[in-house]
Write a protein that holds these residues in place. Structure first.
Motif, mmCIF file in Angstrom:
data_model
loop_
_atom_site.group_PDB
_atom_site.id
_atom_site.type_symbol
_atom_site.label_atom_id
_atom_site.label_comp_id
_atom_site.label_asym_id
_atom_site.label_seq_id
_atom_site.Cartn_x
_atom_site.Cartn_y
_atom_site.Cartn_z
ATOM 1 N N LYS A 1 20.396 70.117 26.186
ATOM 2 C CA LYS A 1 20.567 70.982 25.019
ATOM 3 C C LYS A 1 21.268 70.255 23.888
ATOM 4 O O LYS A 1 20.964 70.425 22.719
ATOM 5 N N ALA A 2 22.231 69.455 24.265
ATOM 6 C CA ALA A 2 22.921 68.680 23.225
ATOM 7 C C ALA A 2 21.961 67.726 22.555
ATOM 8 O O ALA A 2 22.014 67.510 21.345
ATOM 9 N N LEU A 3 21.065 67.118 23.350
ATOM 10 C CA LEU A 3 20.062 66.221 22.760
ATOM 11 C C LEU A 3 19.151 66.972 21.782
ATOM 12 O O LEU A 3 18.845 66.498 20.701
ATOM 13 N N PHE A 4 18.710 68.170 22.189
ATOM 14 C CA PHE A 4 17.848 68.957 21.310
ATOM 15 C C PHE A 4 18.569 69.375 20.023
ATOM 16 O O PHE A 4 17.992 69.393 18.945
ATOM 17 N N ALA A 5 19.868 69.700 20.146
ATOM 18 C CA ALA A 5 20.640 70.066 18.952
ATOM 19 C C ALA A 5 20.751 68.902 17.999
ATOM 20 O O ALA A 5 20.606 69.046 16.780
ATOM 21 N N SER A 6 21.038 67.718 18.583
ATOM 22 C CA SER A 6 21.125 66.547 17.697
ATOM 23 C C SER A 6 19.783 66.239 17.041
ATOM 24 O O SER A 6 19.701 65.882 15.868
ATOM 25 N N ALA A 7 18.683 66.406 17.853
ATOM 26 C CA ALA A 7 17.353 66.160 17.274
ATOM 27 C C ALA A 7 17.036 67.151 16.167
ATOM 28 O O ALA A 7 16.441 66.819 15.140
ATOM 29 N N SER A 8 17.432 68.424 16.364
ATOM 30 C CA SER A 8 17.177 69.432 15.328
ATOM 31 C C SER A 8 17.951 69.132 14.062
ATOM 32 O O SER A 8 17.463 69.323 12.955
ATOM 33 N N THR A 9 19.191 68.658 14.212
ATOM 34 C CA THR A 9 19.965 68.297 13.013
ATOM 35 C C THR A 9 19.318 67.138 12.277
ATOM 36 O O THR A 9 19.258 67.109 11.051
ATOM 37 N N GLU A 10 18.808 66.164 13.052
ATOM 38 C CA GLU A 10 18.127 65.039 12.394
ATOM 39 C C GLU A 10 16.865 65.506 11.657
ATOM 40 O O GLU A 10 16.577 65.086 10.537
ATOM 41 N N VAL A 11 16.092 66.401 12.316
ATOM 42 C CA VAL A 11 14.881 66.924 11.662
ATOM 43 C C VAL A 11 15.228 67.684 10.387
ATOM 44 O O VAL A 11 14.553 67.590 9.368
ATOM 45 N N GLU A 12 16.340 68.437 10.443
ATOM 46 C CA GLU A 12 16.741 69.198 9.264
ATOM 47 C C GLU A 12 17.118 68.278 8.113
ATOM 48 O O GLU A 12 16.771 68.524 6.955
ATOM 49 N N GLU A 13 17.840 67.194 8.453
ATOM 50 C CA GLU A 13 18.215 66.246 7.402
ATOM 51 C C GLU A 13 16.980 65.578 6.797
ATOM 52 O O GLU A 13 16.860 65.413 5.585
ATOM 53 N N LYS A 14 16.015 65.181 7.680
ATOM 54 C CA LYS A 14 14.789 64.568 7.161
ATOM 55 C C LYS A 14 14.004 65.538 6.289
ATOM 56 O O LYS A 14 13.419 65.171 5.278
ATOM 57 N N ARG A 15 13.967 66.822 6.664
ATOM 58 C CA ARG A 15 13.244 67.819 5.876
ATOM 59 C C ARG A 15 13.876 67.991 4.503
ATOM 60 O O ARG A 15 13.188 68.150 3.490
ATOM 61 N N LYS A 16 15.217 67.993 4.461
ATOM 62 C CA LYS A 16 15.886 68.132 3.161
ATOM 63 C C LYS A 16 15.551 66.964 2.249
ATOM 64 O O LYS A 16 15.261 67.140 1.067
ATOM 65 N N THR A 17 15.593 65.759 2.803
ATOM 66 C CA THR A 17 15.256 64.596 1.969
ATOM 67 C C THR A 17 13.794 64.639 1.502
ATOM 68 O O THR A 17 13.470 64.290 0.376
ATOM 69 N N LYS A 18 12.912 65.114 2.393
ATOM 70 C CA LYS A 18 11.498 65.228 2.015
ATOM 71 C C LYS A 18 11.289 66.271 0.938
ATOM 72 O O LYS A 18 10.479 66.116 0.029
ATOM 73 N N ARG A 19 12.014 67.386 1.022
ATOM 74 C CA ARG A 19 11.907 68.418 -0.034
ATOM 75 C C ARG A 19 12.351 67.873 -1.376
ATOM 76 O O ARG A 19 11.748 68.156 -2.417
ATOM 77 N N GLN A 20 13.423 67.120 -1.370
ATOM 78 C CA GLN A 20 13.902 66.567 -2.636
ATOM 79 C C GLN A 20 12.889 65.616 -3.243
ATOM 80 O O GLN A 20 12.732 65.527 -4.454
ATOM 81 N N LYS A 21 12.165 64.859 -2.394
ATOM 82 C CA LYS A 21 11.164 63.916 -2.922
ATOM 83 C C LYS A 21 9.903 64.630 -3.394
ATOM 84 O O LYS A 21 9.346 64.326 -4.425
ATOM 85 N N GLN A 22 9.417 65.620 -2.605
ATOM 86 C CA GLN A 22 8.156 66.291 -2.928
ATOM 87 C C GLN A 22 8.279 67.314 -4.020
ATOM 88 O O GLN A 22 7.330 67.608 -4.700
ATOM 89 N N GLY A 23 9.419 67.907 -4.241
ATOM 90 C CA GLY A 23 9.557 68.927 -5.286
ATOM 91 C C GLY A 23 9.668 70.306 -4.693
ATOM 92 O O GLY A 23 10.638 70.624 -4.011
ATOM 93 N N PRO A 24 8.653 71.194 -4.923
ATOM 94 C CA PRO A 24 8.749 72.587 -4.459
ATOM 95 C C PRO A 24 8.728 72.648 -2.948
ATOM 96 O O PRO A 24 8.019 71.895 -2.279
ATOM 97 N N PRO A 25 9.519 73.530 -2.332
ATOM 98 C CA PRO A 25 9.578 73.636 -0.872
ATOM 99 C C PRO A 25 8.313 74.271 -0.331
ATOM 100 O O PRO A 25 7.608 74.998 -0.997
ATOM 101 N N ILE A 26 8.047 73.940 0.938
ATOM 102 C CA ILE A 26 6.889 74.535 1.605
ATOM 103 C C ILE A 26 7.228 75.932 2.047
ATOM 104 O O ILE A 26 8.389 76.340 2.087
ATOM 105 N N SER A 27 6.188 76.701 2.394
ATOM 106 C CA SER A 27 6.394 78.103 2.773
ATOM 107 C C SER A 27 7.049 78.204 4.137
ATOM 108 O O SER A 27 7.124 77.232 4.909
#
Length: 450
Positions: A70-96
């Protein structure tokens, strides 16, 4: 145990370690030793290892393996969230939201198995996807993560057009209700451009639904073709009649009255055709001369006897109360006496008024005027109305008429289409039959082709 100059300490891996004790930095070494001792107390006892062995690295690997999933999954989810934020900033409008949930579900399927709570949450998400309106992102379960990212980028940049150098096929997009209505309205407008005009009472109701009936062009009935043929035939007949009228008119002005009489006797319909064409020409005038003559005669006594030379349809006789003798080359009315106007069946000095209304035709005008002098009573009235274009010299014409036993009473040259003259009989002609009267040679009244 203590040795001079050294201090015995427990190592990090559980073994013993001899540390050189010096006066400088003793406090720091003591603090480090206590920390190592506390850390060793928290771990199970293992046999001591020598300094410089790989036991420390092995212990770190084992701790990572024994770490909860579970700790591994939590860390992976935090990493995915950080990558998504950086991708949103690059692409512009957020996805649905639906697309985010789809990405999260794909990543969760590739990771470690979820717990019971995560499985229930996944079921609820799937239920919401089924109830939600149709979206192209919901049908991409079998697409890999790279394809999904490409689809999300194309969906978010829907408003921007692709460059012509690298065209990429875009997936079909669903229309909103407003867009669908606007498209149907544009289709109806485009169809109404080519619709033939209809009367207001027969105009069809505008179509409001998507199943509007297609406009059927009107089919020409056989009656329409017949009407067109009939109209063309009537137009050609009118042109033919106009041509024949011009021919007859030219014959009447270029020959004597006896030749005209023979022409109408041989072809009785020719006179009817000529009279119809003549009346159509006179109707274009602002005033017909026969009406002017009838108005003048109504101011005189009704007992005066009138002789109408070239009466036509007897319009003058129908307009006055006086007794009228009607003479013409052909008969259009029972009151008409058919004869040559140079020889009328009347006695000498038997009429009070002689009328020539647009009838001084032919080359023997002198014979007409001498016959009028014969039938008029002494002091009788001669009225002449003729087309104004026929006179080259009005004074010369008036002089020639006076030599035939008349004098001028009045003349009216104000009308643009015809001249009107009044003469009074003074006696017999003053010139012989062989005398030349150039003033009586009038120009023929020829109608041009229109």
């Amino acid at each position: 145990m203590r040795i001079k100059g050294y201090q015995y300490y427990l190592s990090k891996g559980g073994g013993a370690q001899w540390v050189l004790r010096t006066s400088k930095g003793s406090k720091r070494r003591k603090l480090l030793a206590t920390l190592q001792a506390l850390e060793a107390a928290s771990l199970p006892q293992q046999p001591p290892s020598l300094p410089g062995s790989d036991s420390e690295e092995e212990e770190v690997v084992e701790r990572k393996k024994k770490r909860p999933k579970k700790a591994l999954f939590a860390s992976a989810s935090t990493e995915v969230e950080e990558k998504r934020k950086t991708k949103r900033q690059k692409q512009g409008p957020p996805i649905s939201d639906s697309e985010e949930e789809e990405v999260e579900r794909k990543k969760c399927h590739r990771g470690a198995p979820l717990g019971n709570d995560s499985v229930e949450e996944e079921k609820r998400k799937r239920k919401r996807w089924k109830q939600a309106p149709s979206n192209p992102a919901q049908h991409l379960d079998s697409v890999d993560q790279t394809g999904l990212k490409a689809w999300n980028s194309s969906a978010t940049s829907d408003s921007t057009k692709p460059s012509p150098e690298t065209p990429s096929p875009q997936p079909p997009r669903t229309l909103s209700r407003k867009q669908w209505r606007n498209r149907q309205k544009n289709k109806r407008r485009q169809k109404n451009k080519f619709r033939p005009p209809q009367p207001p009472e027969q105009s069809p109701a505008p179509a409001t639904g998507p199943t509007a009936q297609t406009e059927v062009p009107p089919v020409l009935s056989p009656n329409s073709h017949g009407a067109r043929a009939e109209a063309l035939r009537a137009r050609m007949a009118q042109r033919l009649d106009s041509a024949r009228f011009r021919y007859l008119n030219e014959q009447l002005y270029s020959g004597p009255s006896s030749a005209a009489q023979r022409l109408f006797q041989e072809d009785p319909e020719a006179f009817l055709l000529y009279h119809r064409g003549f009346q159509s020409q006179v109707k274009k005038w602002p005033l017909q001369p026969v009406d002017r003559i009838a108005r003048d005669l109504r101011q005189r006594p009704a007992s005066l006897v009138v002789a109408d030379f070239g009466c036509g349809d007897c319009r003058l006789a129908s307009s006055i109360r006086n007794p009228v003798h009607c003479f013409d080359l052909a008969s259009l009315d029972p009151r008409v006496t058919v004869c040559d106007m140079a020889q009328v069946p009347l006695e000498d000095e038997s009429v009070d008024v002689a009328v020539f209304c647009l009838s001084l035709m032919g080359t023997n005008i002198r014979d007409f005027l001498e016959e009028a002098n014969r039938v008029l009573k002494p002091g009788g009235l001669l009225k002449v109305a003729e087309v104004s274009s026929r006179f080259e010299d009005v004074r010369n014409f008036l002089g020639a008429v006076t030599k035939l036993g008349f004098k001028v009473i009045s003349k009216d040259l104000t009308n643009s289409h015809f001249f009107l003259f009044d003469f009074q009989k003074t006696g017999a002609p003053r010139v012989g039959p062989k005398a030349q009267l150039s003033g009586l040679k009038l120009q023929p009244c020829l109608y041009k082709r229109r």
